[in-house]
Motif scaffolding. Structure first.
Motif, PDB file in Angstrom:
ATOM      1  N   ALA A   1       0.827  -1.207   0.000  1.00  0.00           N
ATOM      2  CA  ALA A   1       0.000   0.000   0.000  1.00  0.00           C
ATOM      3  C   ALA A   1       0.862   1.258   0.000  1.00  0.00           C
ATOM      4  CB  ALA A   1      -0.924   0.005   1.217  1.00  0.00           C
ATOM      5  N   ALA A   2       2.053   1.202   0.603  1.00  0.00           N
ATOM      6  CA  ALA A   2       2.930   2.367   0.638  1.00  0.00           C
ATOM      7  C   ALA A   2       3.322   2.793  -0.774  1.00  0.00           C
ATOM      8  CB  ALA A   2       4.179   2.063   1.466  1.00  0.00           C
ATOM      9  N   ILE A   3       3.626   1.830  -1.639  1.00  0.00           N
ATOM     10  CA  ILE A   3       3.969   2.137  -3.034  1.00  0.00           C
ATOM     11  C   ILE A   3       2.770   2.734  -3.756  1.00  0.00           C
ATOM     12  CG2 ILE A   3       4.695   1.156  -5.236  1.00  0.00           C
ATOM     13  CD1 ILE A   3       6.915   1.260  -3.175  1.00  0.00           C
ATOM     14  N   VAL A   4       1.587   2.161  -3.511  1.00  0.00           N
ATOM     15  CA  VAL A   4       0.376   2.649  -4.168  1.00  0.00           C
ATOM     16  C   VAL A   4       0.082   4.091  -3.760  1.00  0.00           C
ATOM     17  CG1 VAL A   4      -2.122   2.316  -4.360  1.00  0.00           C
ATOM     18  CG2 VAL A   4      -0.590   0.347  -4.460  1.00  0.00           C
ATOM     19  N   LEU A   5       0.269   4.415  -2.488  1.00  0.00           N
ATOM     20  CA  LEU A   5       0.047   5.790  -2.029  1.00  0.00           C
ATOM     21  C   LEU A   5       0.933   6.781  -2.784  1.00  0.00           C
ATOM     22  CD1 LEU A   5      -0.308   5.219   1.809  1.00  0.00           C
ATOM     23  CD2 LEU A   5      -1.929   6.484   0.412  1.00  0.00           C
ATOM     24  N   LEU A   6       2.162   6.399  -3.038  1.00  0.00           N
ATOM     25  CA  LEU A   6       3.070   7.282  -3.775  1.00  0.00           C
ATOM     26  C   LEU A   6       2.615   7.473  -5.220  1.00  0.00           C
ATOM     27  CD1 LEU A   6       6.460   5.856  -2.433  1.00  0.00           C
ATOM     28  CD2 LEU A   6       5.324   7.962  -1.712  1.00  0.00           C
ATOM     29  N   ILE A   7       2.145   6.399  -5.848  1.00  0.00           N
ATOM     30  CA  ILE A   7       1.657   6.492  -7.228  1.00  0.00           C
ATOM     31  C   ILE A   7       0.393   7.344  -7.295  1.00  0.00           C
ATOM     32  CG2 ILE A   7       0.709   5.162  -9.159  1.00  0.00           C
ATOM     33  CD1 ILE A   7       2.544   2.839  -8.236  1.00  0.00           C
TER      34      ILE A   7
ATOM     35  N   ALA B   1       2.432   6.967   3.590  1.00  0.00           N
ATOM     36  CA  ALA B   1       3.192   5.814   3.091  1.00  0.00           C
ATOM     37  C   ALA B   1       4.302   5.438   4.065  1.00  0.00           C
ATOM     38  CB  ALA B   1       3.775   6.137   1.717  1.00  0.00           C
ATOM     39  N   GLY B   2       4.953   6.453   4.640  1.00  0.00           N
ATOM     40  CA  GLY B   2       5.977   6.169   5.645  1.00  0.00           C
ATOM     41  C   GLY B   2       5.410   5.519   6.888  1.00  0.00           C
ATOM     42  N   LEU B   3       4.269   6.009   7.348  1.00  0.00           N
ATOM     43  CA  LEU B   3       3.614   5.413   8.519  1.00  0.00           C
ATOM     44  C   LEU B   3       3.180   3.975   8.235  1.00  0.00           C
ATOM     45  CD1 LEU B   3       1.388   8.376   9.781  1.00  0.00           C
ATOM     46  CD2 LEU B   3       3.508   7.522  10.807  1.00  0.00           C
ATOM     47  N   LYS B   4       2.833   3.709   6.986  1.00  0.00           N
ATOM     48  CA  LYS B   4       2.391   2.365   6.609  1.00  0.00           C
ATOM     49  C   LYS B   4       3.454   1.305   6.899  1.00  0.00           C
ATOM     50  CE  LYS B   4      -1.637   1.303   4.991  1.00  0.00           C
ATOM     51  NZ  LYS B   4      -2.408   0.319   5.750  1.00  0.00           N
ATOM     52  N   LEU B   5       4.720   1.709   6.790  1.00  0.00           N
ATOM     53  CA  LEU B   5       5.799   0.753   7.026  1.00  0.00           C
ATOM     54  C   LEU B   5       5.815   0.256   8.469  1.00  0.00           C
ATOM     55  CD1 LEU B   5       8.737   2.487   5.086  1.00  0.00           C
ATOM     56  CD2 LEU B   5       7.073   0.819   4.235  1.00  0.00           C
ATOM     57  N   LEU B   6       5.265   1.057   9.384  1.00  0.00           N
ATOM     58  CA  LEU B   6       5.284   0.699  10.806  1.00  0.00           C
ATOM     59  C   LEU B   6       4.168  -0.272  11.194  1.00  0.00           C
ATOM     60  CD1 LEU B   6       5.828   4.232  12.418  1.00  0.00           C
ATOM     61  CD2 LEU B   6       7.569   2.472  12.015  1.00  0.00           C
ATOM     62  N   ILE B   7       3.084  -0.265  10.430  1.00  0.00           N
ATOM     63  CA  ILE B   7       1.878  -0.971  10.881  1.00  0.00           C
ATOM     64  C   ILE B   7       2.098  -2.466  11.122  1.00  0.00           C
ATOM     65  CG2 ILE B   7      -0.538  -1.454  10.360  1.00  0.00           C
ATOM     66  CD1 ILE B   7       0.193   1.488  11.079  1.00  0.00           C
ATOM     67  N   PRO B   8       2.772  -3.210  10.221  1.00  0.00           N
ATOM     68  CA  PRO B   8       2.978  -4.636  10.526  1.00  0.00           C
ATOM     69  C   PRO B   8       3.742  -4.880  11.821  1.00  0.00           C
ATOM     70  CG  PRO B   8       3.358  -4.213   8.201  1.00  0.00           C
ATOM     71  CD  PRO B   8       3.235  -2.868   8.863  1.00  0.00           C
ATOM     72  N   VAL B   9       4.604  -3.936  12.198  1.00  0.00           N
ATOM     73  CA  VAL B   9       5.373  -4.093  13.445  1.00  0.00           C
ATOM     74  C   VAL B   9       4.450  -4.105  14.650  1.00  0.00           C
ATOM     75  CG1 VAL B   9       7.174  -3.085  14.893  1.00  0.00           C
ATOM     76  CG2 VAL B   9       7.380  -2.995  12.397  1.00  0.00           C
TER      77      VAL B   9
END
Length: 528
Positions: free
Chosen positions: A85-91, A285-293
């Motif tokens: 989803a982080a990549i999609v947000l950037l696109i 998108a940056g915050l998205k990287l934290l969610i699985p943690v």
């Protein structure tokens, strides 16, 4: 299960949120509030509010409860829903937002009307109102109710009513601005509470030697739960079919959700400017990287703790969606109140977002255009508020009958939305980027999306739904092009002229995009 200290923490959170919402909501008198103020926050949202509100709207009971449960069952592979989803947000930020903001739209149906005419707009407006009410709103209520029941002993209906009343109470009067700006509080509480529970369970796994030691134990003892790409023999392959999670229909679901989903994209539509909207999506998108943690890792830890006899395996296996609630029982007094507040924050922020978007689409695309034109602004704001309350009441009544018997909430909801997602994505993509697309092609794509999905569901029941969605999406594109060739040419005024659009992005956005992409390539390389 909740001590007096926990209840005090929760009360402080609730009072603080209501006070902030009241402050935002009363900065203008009722007579001064226009439909743009109520539904698009007066187009005044800064990037930090947009990014935080996107995550608060997205991370709901569906994610916290569902993905934690799937972390227990599958492992890190379920994180594809977050990291891709982080990549999609950037696109979306770079290529979609310039078009939406240049057209000055309130809603996704409004864009469809500008591009394809009123018929397609009306069909999709009704569809989205029904979907958001009967599936999205009900799912968040039901899963949130289950979590509160596990922790408080309340019956599910009472828990759902309590959540609904709280969400309505802080968001109804102020509209999108109240929702978006109070989401700053929600995201801080959500992430803080998430890291608390992750730290505690990893500390238990590491036997008191620290978080990194716990993570190392998990990767060594249950390495199969740290694979992003599942092999075909894995029991969950039908939900996450190996390399097809990278090459197939998961991208379709992402673009449908992050690019063309009203209760997500509405924050960007309310931005101060295009640049602010793009920075907001990069922040999200940056915050998205934290969610699985803070969501998936605790679920994996629960499996290890159950294998070691520190948790009861039976209820976890019987209902993986109970994982997060069971883990909350391990958190000490006081901190448990913070984690509980984080869960409430995730639930009510999503409820408020969905409720606001339902009211926006119903009021601006159905009521104003089809029922009562040329009323004053105060009238439409009132209708929006009544619609919000009505949608919430309907969702409370539908939640248990619709969702009470499902095995995995998260995966079930993805499959439900997958029936129409290929049609939505193909309609918007061709509508934005191919001049030849017309109303005939758009209608054909929407019909094929549902029809082909149903046909393949019965003709090939063992086909992974992610692969099915990809096949249907490609079919929609082909049918859309062919049908457009046979239909009447699109009106020149409706065509998106890409030469008029500004797709260049700032240096800061570009650096953030590169950093996020490099991090994700590293994650997939390490845990392939």
């Amino acid at each position: 299960m909740l001590s007096s200290i926990d209840l005090t923490v929760i009360a402080i959170y609730a009072i603080g949120l209501l006070a902030a919402a009241l402050y935002v909501s009363t900065r203008k008198s009722p007579a001064e509030v226009s439909s743009e103020d109520y539904f698009l926050a007066g187009k005044s949202l800064p990037w930090w509010a947009i990014g935080a509100s996107l995550i608060a709207a997205n991370i709901s009971a569906e994610q916290i409860i569902g993905q934690s449960g799937q972390g227990f069952v599958v492992g890190l592979a379920i994180a594809a829903y977050e990291w891709q989803a982080a990549i999609v947000l950037l696109i979306v930020a770079k290529y979609f937002l310039p078009i939406f903001l240049e057209k000055k739209i309130y809603t996704m149906p409004q864009f469809l009307e500008l591009r394809f005419g009123p018929t397609i707009k009306s069909i999709m407006a009704v569809f989205w109102v029904v979907l958001y009410t009967a599936v999205n709103l009900t799912a968040v209520l039901w899963l949130g109710g289950l979590a509160l029941t596990a922790l408080t002993g309340w019956d599910v209906m009472s828990a759902m009513i309590g959540l609904a009343v709280f969400a309505v109470g802080y968001s109804l009067y102020g509209g999108l601005k109240a929702v978006a700006l109070t989401d700053i509080i929600q995201v801080v509480v959500l992430i803080a509470g998430g890291f608390v529970i992750t730290g505690i369970v990893l500390g238990m796994v590491g036997d008191g030697e620290g978080i990194m030691a716990g993570l190392s134990v998990l990767m060594n003892e249950i390495p199969g739960h740290f694979e992003m790409i599942l092999d075909s023999e894995h029991p969950s392959y039908s939900n996450l079919p190996g390399i097809w999670t990278l090459l197939g229909g998961l991208w379709v679901l992402h673009f449908s959700y992050w690019g063309f989903n009203q209760y997500i994209i509405q924050r960007a539509l309310g931005a101060e400017s295009l640049a602010e909207a793009q920075k907001g999506l990069a922040f999200a998108a940056g915050l998205k990287l934290l969610i699985p943690v803070i969501v998936v890792i605790p679920g994996i830890a629960a499996l290890y703790l159950a294998q070691q006899g520190q948790l009861d395996m039976a209820p976890l296996q019987a209902s993986p969606d109970s994982t997060y609630g069971i883990l909350m029982g391990l958190v000490p007094d006081g901190l448990r109140g913070l984690v509980f507040a984080a869960l409430i924050a995730a639930i009510v922020s999503s409820l408020a977002s969905m409720m606001n978007s339902i009211s926006t689409i119903f009021t601006m695309d159905i009521y104003r255009d089809m029922i009562a034109k040329d009323r004053d602004e105060a009238h439409y704001v009132m209708v929006g508020r009544l619609t919000s309350v009505g949608a919430m009441v309907i969702a409370v009544l539908l939640a248990k009958p619709f969702l009470g018997g499902m095995e995995s909430a998260f995966q079930t909801i993805q499959e439900y939305t997958g029936f129409i997602a290929p049609g939505i994505v193909s309609v918007f993509l061709l509508g934005m980027f191919w001049r030849g697309t017309n109303a005939t092609g758009a209608f054909a794509m929407l019909v094929i999306s549902i029809g082909a999905n149903i046909a393949l569901k019965f003709a090939a029941p063992d086909l992974a739904f992610v692969i099915r969605i990809w096949i249907v999406f490609l079919s929609c594109l082909v049918i859309g092009v062919l049908a457009s060739r046979f239909g009447a040419a699109a009106d020149e005024k409706s065509i998106i002229h890409l030469d008029d659009m500004q797709f260049a992005t700032s240096v800061g956005f570009n650096r953030a995009a590169v950093a996020i992409t490099v991090l994700l390539v590293g994650i997939y390389t390490a845990y392939w």
